[in-house]
Design an enzyme around this catalytic site. Structure first.
Site, PDB file in Angstrom:
ATOM      1  N   THR A   1      31.860  27.139  27.586  1.00  0.00           N
ATOM      2  CA  THR A   1      31.169  28.262  28.232  1.00  0.00           C
ATOM      3  C   THR A   1      30.486  27.762  29.502  1.00  0.00           C
ATOM      4  OG1 THR A   1      30.845  29.260  26.082  1.00  0.00           O
ATOM      5  CG2 THR A   1      29.431  30.061  27.868  1.00  0.00           C
TER       6      THR A   1
ATOM      7  N   ASN B   1      28.213  37.438  24.689  1.00  0.00           N
ATOM      8  CA  ASN B   1      27.133  36.820  23.914  1.00  0.00           C
ATOM      9  C   ASN B   1      25.783  37.464  24.246  1.00  0.00           C
ATOM     10  OD1 ASN B   1      28.680  35.123  22.412  1.00  0.00           O
ATOM     11  ND2 ASN B   1      27.933  33.219  23.294  1.00  0.00           N
TER      12      ASN B   1
ATOM     13  N   ALA C   1      18.579  43.364  11.194  1.00  0.00           N
ATOM     14  CA  ALA C   1      17.247  42.912  11.623  1.00  0.00           C
ATOM     15  C   ALA C   1      16.887  41.652  10.852  1.00  0.00           C
ATOM     16  CB  ALA C   1      16.230  44.014  11.347  1.00  0.00           C
ATOM     17  N   GLY C   2      16.072  40.812  11.443  1.00  0.00           N
ATOM     18  CA  GLY C   2      15.701  39.577  10.758  1.00  0.00           C
ATOM     19  C   GLY C   2      14.681  38.775  11.538  1.00  0.00           C
TER      20      GLY C   2
ATOM     21  N   CYS D   1      24.547  28.860  20.726  1.00  0.00           N
ATOM     22  CA  CYS D   1      25.214  29.725  21.709  1.00  0.00           C
ATOM     23  C   CYS D   1      24.322  30.821  22.281  1.00  0.00           C
ATOM     24  CB  CYS D   1      26.443  30.347  21.081  1.00  0.00           C
ATOM     25  SG  CYS D   1      27.563  29.114  20.429  1.00  0.00           S
TER      26      CYS D   1
ATOM     27  N   LYS E   1      21.220  29.746  24.375  1.00  0.00           N
ATOM     28  CA  LYS E   1      21.682  29.034  25.580  1.00  0.00           C
ATOM     29  C   LYS E   1      22.367  29.995  26.566  1.00  0.00           C
ATOM     30  CE  LYS E   1      25.718  26.805  25.057  1.00  0.00           C
ATOM     31  NZ  LYS E   1      26.846  27.043  25.924  1.00  0.00           N
TER      32      LYS E   1
END
Ligand code: UGA
Length: 451
Positions: free
Chosen positions: A126, A211, A255-256, A263, A266
């Site tokens: 990436t 992402n 949700a958490g 990844c 960053k």
């Protein structure tokens, strides 16, 4: 066509890390001859013996069954001598400024010798948008204009990487030359997925934007969860109701305690920096990052509302990896949470079935079993949704704890069952006892402290 056999292309993979080894193993499984090159002698030695340096389900077995089609080497000349397509799968970690560190990418480019025929360099790592253009210029400057360049980003998630490679939603191929793009697309012809052919800049952006968008969904649902907590709504029901709208879809609305891993944090930061460096302030991503940082720390607030000062309290942290089915602790919520608790003077007893936490969380005690971690604890916090934790609300655990308080950072357990088992229970965005049956009021009821 292969320089060696005249049939399938021969593939070189630079970087025997997680992306490189999954890519190499999967191409070998598709019948390609694959040469893996890394700069770490111990890693190459281990791979020659069939030892995979990290955990990814199915990878050790896949490498073993394709062993005769694979070769591991430290030698760049050997890696490229017979290769038609050279995949760059090296790490691009964040620098202090939040930009991507491309030194490992440049090391590969700098070492490349002139190659026979038209080999293609394929970027899977990436990288910031614009990297392909810079690599193209560097290759040309070194007289390597006969080497093609293609951007082919990876969309592999840890824990499901092999399935993600073999059954992707799409394969993105961005090329400067049509014919290079066609050759790289052809590598995937046994895979049933749409191939998105683009220019190099757009392929690079598709990876970062994907992402960043997934991370945005997580921060969004986490904020909804936080509002649910103060209004009495249930985020699980809300996510279900939202996700059935086909324009929204059901994925990445869990949700958490916040997203982690090597990844999302960053890449969100790299895209924000990339925009900033180009003169554009990407406000939304700043909020996504802020929300995620706060989300990891909200657990501390829930603990103090139940326990008061956390000094000398014993807290069990259950799950250390950034998600289940991996041994990866990079950017895991457990690190921030554990460090905060230690800073508050709490005793931290941690358990995880896979993580090797030695370099993280100095001062915590690592336990072999869940029961050992909850022994004498004032609270148990679920940080990673490991299957082993589904039975946490048991009699044994309740009796082992000093206070039967569970903070469920992943909404893993059933609130009614946990409370019926005699625990005080807090989760993320689902009604507290106080809200059950009525809306309004504060989400966290400190009077529920059972001690
Ligand atoms: C992620 C992407 O999912 C891959 O497509 C991508 O290729 C990869 O990054 C990469 O760039 O290499 P990964 O980091 O392995 O994969 O893990 P995810 O399954 O995406 O989860 C990331 C984090 O988000 C985890 O901490 C997870 O617990 C959290 N998460 C995920 C949530 O909190 N809620 C959700 O609904 C989904």
């Amino acid at each position: 066509m292969s320089k060696k056999t005249g049939t399938k292309e021969t593939i070189s993979v630079f970087g025997a890390g997680w992306v490189g080894l999954v890519t190499a193993a999967c191409f070998a499984d598709l019948g390609f001859r694959v040469i893996v090159r890394d700069v770490i002698p111990e890693r190459i030695a281990e791979l020659e013996e069939g030892i995979v340096p990290f955990y990814e389900p199915g990878l050790t077995e896949m490498l073993a069954r394709n062993r005769e089609r694979m070769h591991f080497t430290l030698d760049v000349a050997e890696a490229v001598a017979e290769a038609d397509v050279l995949f760059v799968c090296v790490g691009t970690p964040p620098t202090y400024s939040g930009d991507a560190d491309l030194s490992a990418v440049w090391a590969v480019i700098d070492e490349l010798p002139p190659l026979e025929g038209r080999a293609i360099l394929v970027m899977k790592s990436t990288v910031p948008v614009g990297t392909g253009k810079k690599v193209r210029a560097a290759l040309d400057e070194r007289g390597l204009d006969h080497i093609g360049y293609v951007s082919n980003p990876e969309f592999l998630a840890e824990g499901t990487a092999i399935d993600d490679f073999m059954h992707p939603d799409r394969v993105v191929v961005g090329a400067f030359f049509e014919s290079d793009g066609e050759r790289v697309s052809a590598l995937y012809k046994q895979i049933d997925a749409p191939i998105v052919r683009t220019d190099v800049f757009s392929a690079e952006m598709i990876k970062l934007a994907s992402n960043a968008f997934l991370a945005t969904r997580i921060s969004f649902i986490n904020e909804i969860a936080n509002v649910c907590e103060v209004t009495g709504a249930d985020v699980e029901q809300v996510a279900k109701g939202m996700g059935l709208d086909r324009r929204i879809g059901p994925h990445f609305l869990r949700a958490g305690i916040g997203f982690g891993g090597s990844c999302f944090p960053k890449d969100v930061s790299a895209l924000k920096q990339l925009a900033g460096n180009s003169g554009y302030h990407f406000q939304l991503l700043s909020a996504v990052i802020d929300v995620n940082e706060l989300q990891k720390r909200r657990v501390v607030g829930k603990l103090t509302q139940h326990l008061g000062s956390l000094a000398d309290k014993t807290i069990a942290i259950l799950g250390l990896t950034f998600k289940p089915d991996t041994d990866d602790m990079r950017e895991a919520a457990s690190i921030v949470l554990g460090s905060r608790l230690l800073a508050e003077g709490a005793n931290v007893q941690a358990w995880d079935p896979m993580a090797d936490p030695d370099s993280y969380l100095h001062g915590a005690r690592f336990c072999e079993s869940i029961l050992e971690a909850v022994e004498g604890a004032d609270a148990a916090v679920i940080v990673t949704e490991w299957n082993e934790l589904r039975g946490l609300a048991s009699k044994d655990v309740r009796e082992a704890m000093r206070r039967p308080l569970i903070i469920d950072g992943r909404n893993l357990l059933d609130p009614d069952e946990v409370r019926a088992a005699g625990f005080a229970y807090e989760c993320v965005g689902r009604p507290s006892e106080q809200h059950a049956g009525s809306a309004g009021g504060s989400a966290v009821n400190s009077e529920r402290n059972p001690s």
